[in-house]
Motif scaffolding. Structure first.
Motif, short mmCIF file in Angstrom:
data_model
loop_
_atom_site.label_atom_id
_atom_site.label_comp_id
_atom_site.label_asym_id
_atom_site.label_seq_id
_atom_site.Cartn_x
_atom_site.Cartn_y
_atom_site.Cartn_z
N GLU A 143 -14.85 -58.29 40.58
CA GLU A 143 -13.57 -58.94 40.34
C GLU A 143 -12.64 -58.69 41.51
OE1 GLU A 143 -11.89 -60.98 38.35
OE2 GLU A 143 -13.74 -61.46 37.26
N GLY A 144 -11.52 -59.39 41.52
CA GLY A 144 -10.50 -59.18 42.54
C GLY A 144 -9.13 -59.23 41.90
N MET A 145 -8.33 -58.20 42.13
CA MET A 145 -6.96 -58.14 41.62
C MET A 145 -6.06 -57.66 42.76
SD MET A 145 -7.54 -56.01 38.10
CE MET A 145 -9.16 -55.89 37.35
N LYS A 146 -4.76 -57.67 42.51
CA LYS A 146 -3.83 -57.14 43.49
C LYS A 146 -2.74 -56.32 42.81
CE LYS A 146 -4.15 -60.45 47.33
NZ LYS A 146 -3.47 -61.58 48.02
N ALA A 147 -2.34 -55.24 43.49
CA ALA A 147 -1.20 -54.43 43.07
C ALA A 147 -0.09 -54.60 44.09
CB ALA A 147 -1.59 -52.96 42.96
N PHE A 148 1.15 -54.65 43.61
CA PHE A 148 2.31 -54.93 44.45
C PHE A 148 3.39 -53.89 44.23
CE2 PHE A 148 0.16 -58.80 43.24
CZ PHE A 148 0.06 -59.53 44.41
N ARG A 149 4.11 -53.56 45.29
CA ARG A 149 5.30 -52.72 45.16
C ARG A 149 6.40 -53.52 44.46
NH1 ARG A 149 5.50 -48.00 47.76
NH2 ARG A 149 3.83 -47.55 49.27
N GLN A 150 7.09 -52.87 43.54
CA GLN A 150 8.18 -53.49 42.82
C GLN A 150 9.52 -52.94 43.31
OE1 GLN A 150 7.23 -56.00 40.23
NE2 GLN A 150 5.56 -55.66 41.69
N ASN A 178 -8.57 -60.40 34.23
CA ASN A 178 -9.70 -60.01 35.07
C ASN A 178 -10.74 -59.24 34.29
OD1 ASN A 178 -7.25 -60.03 37.27
ND2 ASN A 178 -9.20 -60.60 38.19
N TRP A 179 -10.29 -58.31 33.43
CA TRP A 179 -11.27 -57.54 32.65
C TRP A 179 -12.05 -58.45 31.71
CZ3 TRP A 179 -11.54 -53.96 35.72
CH2 TRP A 179 -10.50 -53.10 36.08
N ALA A 180 -11.35 -59.42 31.10
CA ALA A 180 -12.04 -60.35 30.20
C ALA A 180 -13.06 -61.19 30.96
CB ALA A 180 -11.03 -61.25 29.50
N ARG A 181 -12.67 -61.67 32.15
CA ARG A 181 -13.59 -62.49 32.94
C ARG A 181 -14.78 -61.65 33.42
NH1 ARG A 181 -11.40 -65.67 38.18
NH2 ARG A 181 -11.39 -63.56 39.04
N MET A 182 -14.51 -60.39 33.75
CA MET A 182 -15.60 -59.54 34.23
C MET A 182 -16.61 -59.29 33.12
SD MET A 182 -15.26 -56.01 36.39
CE MET A 182 -16.63 -55.48 37.45
N ASN A 183 -16.15 -59.08 31.90
CA ASN A 183 -17.10 -58.91 30.79
C ASN A 183 -17.84 -60.22 30.49
OD1 ASN A 183 -17.49 -56.28 29.86
ND2 ASN A 183 -15.52 -56.23 28.82
N LEU A 197 -2.05 -54.39 47.69
CA LEU A 197 -3.21 -53.51 47.62
C LEU A 197 -4.26 -54.25 46.81
CD1 LEU A 197 -4.23 -50.67 48.44
CD2 LEU A 197 -3.58 -49.90 46.15
N TYR A 198 -5.34 -54.64 47.49
CA TYR A 198 -6.41 -55.39 46.83
C TYR A 198 -7.27 -54.44 46.02
CZ TYR A 198 -10.22 -58.73 46.19
OH TYR A 198 -11.16 -59.55 45.64
N ILE A 199 -7.63 -54.85 44.80
CA ILE A 199 -8.41 -54.04 43.87
C ILE A 199 -9.76 -54.72 43.66
CG2 ILE A 199 -8.49 -53.11 41.53
CD1 ILE A 199 -5.36 -53.48 41.54
N THR A 255 -6.04 -72.19 45.01
CA THR A 255 -5.48 -71.03 44.32
C THR A 255 -6.55 -69.96 44.15
OG1 THR A 255 -6.01 -71.85 42.09
CG2 THR A 255 -3.89 -72.52 43.03
N GLY A 256 -6.15 -68.71 44.33
CA GLY A 256 -7.08 -67.61 44.14
C GLY A 256 -6.38 -66.28 44.35
N THR A 257 -6.98 -65.21 43.90
CA THR A 257 -6.37 -63.89 44.04
C THR A 257 -6.15 -63.54 45.50
OG1 THR A 257 -7.35 -63.10 41.99
CG2 THR A 257 -6.65 -61.44 43.57
N ALA A 258 -7.15 -63.78 46.33
CA ALA A 258 -7.05 -63.38 47.74
C ALA A 258 -6.03 -64.23 48.49
CB ALA A 258 -8.42 -63.50 48.40
N ALA A 259 -6.13 -65.55 48.37
CA ALA A 259 -5.26 -66.44 49.13
C ALA A 259 -3.96 -66.75 48.40
CB ALA A 259 -6.00 -67.74 49.44
#
Length: 353
Positions: free
Chosen positions: A68-75, A88-93, A132-134, A297-301
């Motif tokens: 999977e691919g996710m992102k974390a961001f500073r708030q 993401n967890w649902a799609r990964m399962n 921060l890419y996960i 559209t996508g997590t990375a781009a």
């Protein structure tokens, strides 16, 4: 959860250094094992260091793996926000079920990711357009040859500070329509985020890059007629004011950014449709001036404008080769929510203090 500290931490990239995508990796990773007798167990955070594998390990021979691919961001308030991790967890399962991998306990990996991000929060970059890419991954680890599902697996999460996915940032991308190679078929693994899908796309991607294009626009496998997706993104077209994206028929990855964009568009009153769309319809709309925008559209781009499509040797410019109003609206809204500068009305951001 057990945390195994490393003796010496890595040197972080300079604050003003270009990060690119996927070049730097943090100090720690989350890991968890599966065996048929014990199920998922031994969840821990440990130093992100090379692991040793026997050369007969299943993943090397049969590609039984997903990610999977996710992102974390500073708030703005100093917390960390992760964009729609539940999706993401649902799609990964879902991917796990398709690839004969045991489903994992979401609560355990959620806790693992939260602890990992707390430990690695100083790795989250500050600059605009960074994150921060996960990368959560599951690979088959049984040491045995034979074409059947493994009975042992490793789940791991690694983190990488990233900038823009494309070197040219938000400059519109150029796509080459692929009408020979096939990435995924109906009944295949296209809707799963599995390793083999990406290996299957590389030959066409290399040929497209050699011709000066950023990505491949894939067509369906059976007729080579209907648009499916881009190598790293779902695709959208704005035709006669309607925002059209290919329907999820089983050979297309169900993108989370795609889903978010459709929600935002519908809430704002845009006419949208998820349907089969032929490349002939796209080209005709471009020739008639009715195709005003295209974007991926996508997590990375995140949201990437498309300025040109080449089909059968002919180039078709879209929207004057510039980012359109719909594309900009979605980019500004999605990134604004992710970075905490626009109110999260939908509960999409999971906050970690």
């Amino acid at each position: 959860m057990q945390i195994i500290k490393r003796e010496q931490c890595k040197q972080k990239p300079n604050a003003d250094a270009p990060l690119g995508f996927g070049h730097y990796f943090t100090d720690y990773m989350f890991t968890m094992k599966y065996t048929a007798n014990e199920g998922w167990h031994d969840a821990k955070i440990q130093p992100n260091e090379p692991l040793r594998f026997d050369m007969a390990t299943s993943i090397f021979h049969y590609a039984q793996g997903i990610f999977e691919g996710m992102k974390a961001f500073r708030q703005p308030d100093g917390s960390v926000g992760v964009f729609r991790p539940d999706e993401n967890w649902a799609r990964m399962n879902n991917s796990a079920r398709r690839m004969c991998i045991p489903e994992f306990p979401v609560s355990v990996v959620e806790e693992g990711l939260e602890e990992l991000l707390k430990l690695e929060r100083d790795w989250i970059p500050h600059g605009a357009g960074t994150a921060l890419y996960i990368r959560p991954t599951i690979v088959a680890t049984r040491v045995m040859l034979g074409v059947h599902a493994s009975t042992e697996y490793l789940f791991f999460i690694i983190l990488s500070p990233v900038g823009s996915y494309y070197a040219h940032g938000l400059e519109p991308t150029k796509l080459l329509v692929e009408d020979y190679y096939t990435r995924a078929t109906l009944g295949g693994t296209g809707e799963a985020k599995c390793l083999g899908n990406y290996a299957a796309s590389m030959k066409a991607a290399e040929e497209a890059e050699a011709k000066g294009f950023d990505q491949v626009l894939w067509l369906d496998a059976q007729e080579k007629r209907y648009v499916e997706e881009v190598g790293s993104m779902n695709i959208f077209f704005v035709i006669d004011g309607e925002v059209v994206t290919p329907a999820l028929v089983g050979s297309i990855l169900p993108g989370i950014t795609r889903k978010s964009c459709l929600h935002l568009l519908r809430e704002r009153g845009y006419k949208t449709s998820e349907r089969r769309i032929s490349i002939e319809e796209v080209i005709k709309a471009a020739c008639d001036g009715r195709l005003t925008e295209a974007f991926g559209t996508g997590t990375a781009a995140v949201i990437s404008p498309v300025g040109l499509i080449r089909y059968k040797g002919v180039d078709y410019e879209i929207g004057g080769g510039k980012m359109g109003t719909v594309t900009k609206l979605l980019y500004d809204t999605v990134t604004g929510i992710q970075n905490g500068v626009i109110a999260d009305e939908y509960g999409w951001m999971k906050r970690i203090s």
